[in-house]
Design a protein around this motif. Structure first.
Motif, PDB file in Angstrom:
ATOM      1  N   GLU A  49       0.819  -1.216   0.000  1.00  0.00           N
ATOM      2  CA  GLU A  49       0.000   0.000   0.000  1.00  0.00           C
ATOM      3  C   GLU A  49       0.848   1.259   0.000  1.00  0.00           C
ATOM      4  N   SER A  50       1.940   1.254   0.742  1.00  0.00           N
ATOM      5  CA  SER A  50       2.789   2.449   0.845  1.00  0.00           C
ATOM      6  C   SER A  50       3.737   2.593  -0.340  1.00  0.00           C
ATOM      7  N   GLY A  51       3.851   1.555  -1.167  1.00  0.00           N
ATOM      8  CA  GLY A  51       4.773   1.597  -2.295  1.00  0.00           C
ATOM      9  C   GLY A  51       6.201   1.214  -1.936  1.00  0.00           C
ATOM     10  N   GLU A  52       6.430   0.788  -0.698  1.00  0.00           N
ATOM     11  CA  GLU A  52       7.783   0.423  -0.275  1.00  0.00           C
ATOM     12  C   GLU A  52       8.228  -0.922  -0.837  1.00  0.00           C
ATOM     13  N   LEU A  53       7.289  -1.842  -1.074  1.00  0.00           N
ATOM     14  CA  LEU A  53       7.633  -3.165  -1.586  1.00  0.00           C
ATOM     15  C   LEU A  53       7.683  -3.120  -3.110  1.00  0.00           C
ATOM     16  N   LEU A  54       8.880  -3.286  -3.664  1.00  0.00           N
ATOM     17  CA  LEU A  54       9.048  -3.248  -5.110  1.00  0.00           C
ATOM     18  C   LEU A  54       8.955  -4.629  -5.737  1.00  0.00           C
ATOM     19  N   GLY A  55       9.240  -5.668  -4.976  1.00  0.00           N
ATOM     20  CA  GLY A  55       9.163  -7.023  -5.498  1.00  0.00           C
ATOM     21  C   GLY A  55       9.937  -7.984  -4.632  1.00  0.00           C
ATOM     22  N   GLY A  56       9.907  -9.231  -5.037  1.00  0.00           N
ATOM     23  CA  GLY A  56      10.625 -10.267  -4.320  1.00  0.00           C
ATOM     24  C   GLY A  56      10.379 -11.602  -4.978  1.00  0.00           C
ATOM     25  N   GLU A  57      11.225 -12.544  -4.678  1.00  0.00           N
ATOM     26  CA  GLU A  57      11.107 -13.885  -5.254  1.00  0.00           C
ATOM     27  C   GLU A  57      11.634 -14.914  -4.270  1.00  0.00           C
ATOM     28  N   ALA A  58      10.956 -16.048  -4.224  1.00  0.00           N
ATOM     29  CA  ALA A  58      11.483 -17.219  -3.531  1.00  0.00           C
ATOM     30  C   ALA A  58      12.393 -17.941  -4.507  1.00  0.00           C
ATOM     31  N   LEU A  59      13.411 -18.592  -3.998  1.00  0.00           N
ATOM     32  CA  LEU A  59      14.355 -19.317  -4.848  1.00  0.00           C
ATOM     33  C   LEU A  59      14.173 -20.821  -4.673  1.00  0.00           C
ATOM     34  N   GLY A  60      14.493 -21.557  -5.717  1.00  0.00           N
ATOM     35  CA  GLY A  60      14.370 -23.006  -5.701  1.00  0.00           C
ATOM     36  C   GLY A  60      15.415 -23.668  -4.823  1.00  0.00           C
ATOM     37  N   ASP A  61      15.311 -24.968  -4.721  1.00  0.00           N
ATOM     38  CA  ASP A  61      16.211 -25.794  -3.922  1.00  0.00           C
ATOM     39  C   ASP A  61      17.660 -25.523  -4.323  1.00  0.00           C
ATOM     40  N   PRO A  62      18.543 -25.259  -3.358  1.00  0.00           N
ATOM     41  CA  PRO A  62      19.938 -24.994  -3.684  1.00  0.00           C
ATOM     42  C   PRO A  62      20.630 -26.144  -4.413  1.00  0.00           C
ATOM     43  N   ARG A  63      20.083 -27.355  -4.292  1.00  0.00           N
ATOM     44  CA  ARG A  63      20.686 -28.478  -5.019  1.00  0.00           C
ATOM     45  C   ARG A  63      20.526 -28.315  -6.525  1.00  0.00           C
ATOM     46  N   SER A  64      19.612 -27.444  -6.954  1.00  0.00           N
ATOM     47  CA  SER A  64      19.429 -27.212  -8.389  1.00  0.00           C
ATOM     48  C   SER A  64      20.308 -26.068  -8.896  1.00  0.00           C
ATOM     49  N   ALA A  65      21.092 -25.477  -8.010  1.00  0.00           N
ATOM     50  CA  ALA A  65      21.952 -24.343  -8.373  1.00  0.00           C
ATOM     51  C   ALA A  65      23.242 -24.810  -9.026  1.00  0.00           C
ATOM     52  N   SER A  66      23.887 -23.892  -9.701  1.00  0.00           N
ATOM     53  CA  SER A  66      25.250 -24.133 -10.178  1.00  0.00           C
ATOM     54  C   SER A  66      26.088 -22.924  -9.796  1.00  0.00           C
ATOM     55  N   LEU A  67      27.329 -23.173  -9.536  1.00  0.00           N
ATOM     56  CA  LEU A  67      28.281 -22.142  -9.124  1.00  0.00           C
ATOM     57  C   LEU A  67      29.271 -21.942 -10.258  1.00  0.00           C
ATOM     58  N   HIS A  68      29.484 -20.709 -10.640  1.00  0.00           N
ATOM     59  CA  HIS A  68      30.404 -20.388 -11.731  1.00  0.00           C
ATOM     60  C   HIS A  68      31.513 -19.514 -11.175  1.00  0.00           C
ATOM     61  N   GLU A  74      40.605 -20.024 -15.968  1.00  0.00           N
ATOM     62  CA  GLU A  74      39.564 -20.750 -16.695  1.00  0.00           C
ATOM     63  C   GLU A  74      38.222 -20.600 -15.979  1.00  0.00           C
ATOM     64  N   ARG A  75      37.174 -20.612 -16.768  1.00  0.00           N
ATOM     65  CA  ARG A  75      35.835 -20.630 -16.186  1.00  0.00           C
ATOM     66  C   ARG A  75      35.507 -22.063 -15.758  1.00  0.00           C
ATOM     67  N   VAL A  76      34.987 -22.174 -14.527  1.00  0.00           N
ATOM     68  CA  VAL A  76      34.648 -23.485 -13.985  1.00  0.00           C
ATOM     69  C   VAL A  76      33.217 -23.421 -13.463  1.00  0.00           C
ATOM     70  N   ALA A  77      32.410 -24.415 -13.801  1.00  0.00           N
ATOM     71  CA  ALA A  77      31.040 -24.516 -13.297  1.00  0.00           C
ATOM     72  C   ALA A  77      30.926 -25.773 -12.446  1.00  0.00           C
ATOM     73  N   VAL A  78      30.269 -25.630 -11.302  1.00  0.00           N
ATOM     74  CA  VAL A  78      30.084 -26.738 -10.375  1.00  0.00           C
ATOM     75  C   VAL A  78      28.606 -26.799 -10.017  1.00  0.00           C
ATOM     76  N   ASP A  79      28.052 -28.010  -9.920  1.00  0.00           N
ATOM     77  CA  ASP A  79      26.667 -28.155  -9.507  1.00  0.00           C
ATOM     78  C   ASP A  79      26.498 -27.722  -8.060  1.00  0.00           C
ATOM     79  N   GLY A  80      25.258 -27.334  -7.692  1.00  0.00           N
ATOM     80  CA  GLY A  80      24.944 -26.859  -6.356  1.00  0.00           C
ATOM     81  C   GLY A  80      24.993 -27.977  -5.322  1.00  0.00           C
ATOM     82  N   PRO A  81      24.827 -27.674  -4.036  1.00  0.00           N
ATOM     83  CA  PRO A  81      24.545 -26.309  -3.603  1.00  0.00           C
ATOM     84  C   PRO A  81      25.769 -25.414  -3.752  1.00  0.00           C
TER      85      PRO A  81
END
Length: 130
Positions: A49-68, A74-81
């Protein structure tokens, strides 16, 4: 002034809202959990109502993440968490408030049993905190 409120949690199993899956929250009496949920929903409504909340999101399970990362040139990618820590980044809210004091007041109300809330100012292009 824009701030991001970062929610760190370790629900088992992973789910949202994360508090429902955190042992410290589950150990509370049902009436207290319901009151905390209602207080949070009231806060979100007031911020919308006051306009203070601009947005937000919940994030999925960290096991589905990847780390870069950049390792030895060299660029290295690793599966989550993405971290070895117990807590994981669970979601965020972006707020636009009149002062740092208001941002701190809101962040304090976002904190729940078994969760850590981090408040951080956003940065505009050029590196200025706003």
């Amino acid at each position: 002034m824009k701030y991001v409120i970062l929610i760190h949690s370790n629900p088992q199993p992973w789910g949202h809202p994360t508090g429902e899956f955190v042992a410290e929250n589950q150990a509370l009496p049902a009436e207290q959990r319901q009151r905390l949920d209602a207080d949070f929903e009231t806060l979100l409504g007031q911020m919308q109502e006051s306009g203070e909340l601009l947005g937000g999101e919940a994030l999925g399970d960290p096991r589905s993440a990847s780390l870069h990362r950049w390792v030895d040139g060299e660029r290295v990618a690793v599966d989550g968490p993405y971290s070895e820590g117990r807590e994981h980044f669970a979601g965020f809210f972006l707020v636009d408030v009149a002062s740092e004091e208001r941002a701190r007041e809101i962040a304090a109300r976002f904190s729940g049993p078994g969760e850590t809330v981090e408040l951080r100012p956003t940065m505009w292009p050029g590196g200025d905190e706003r």
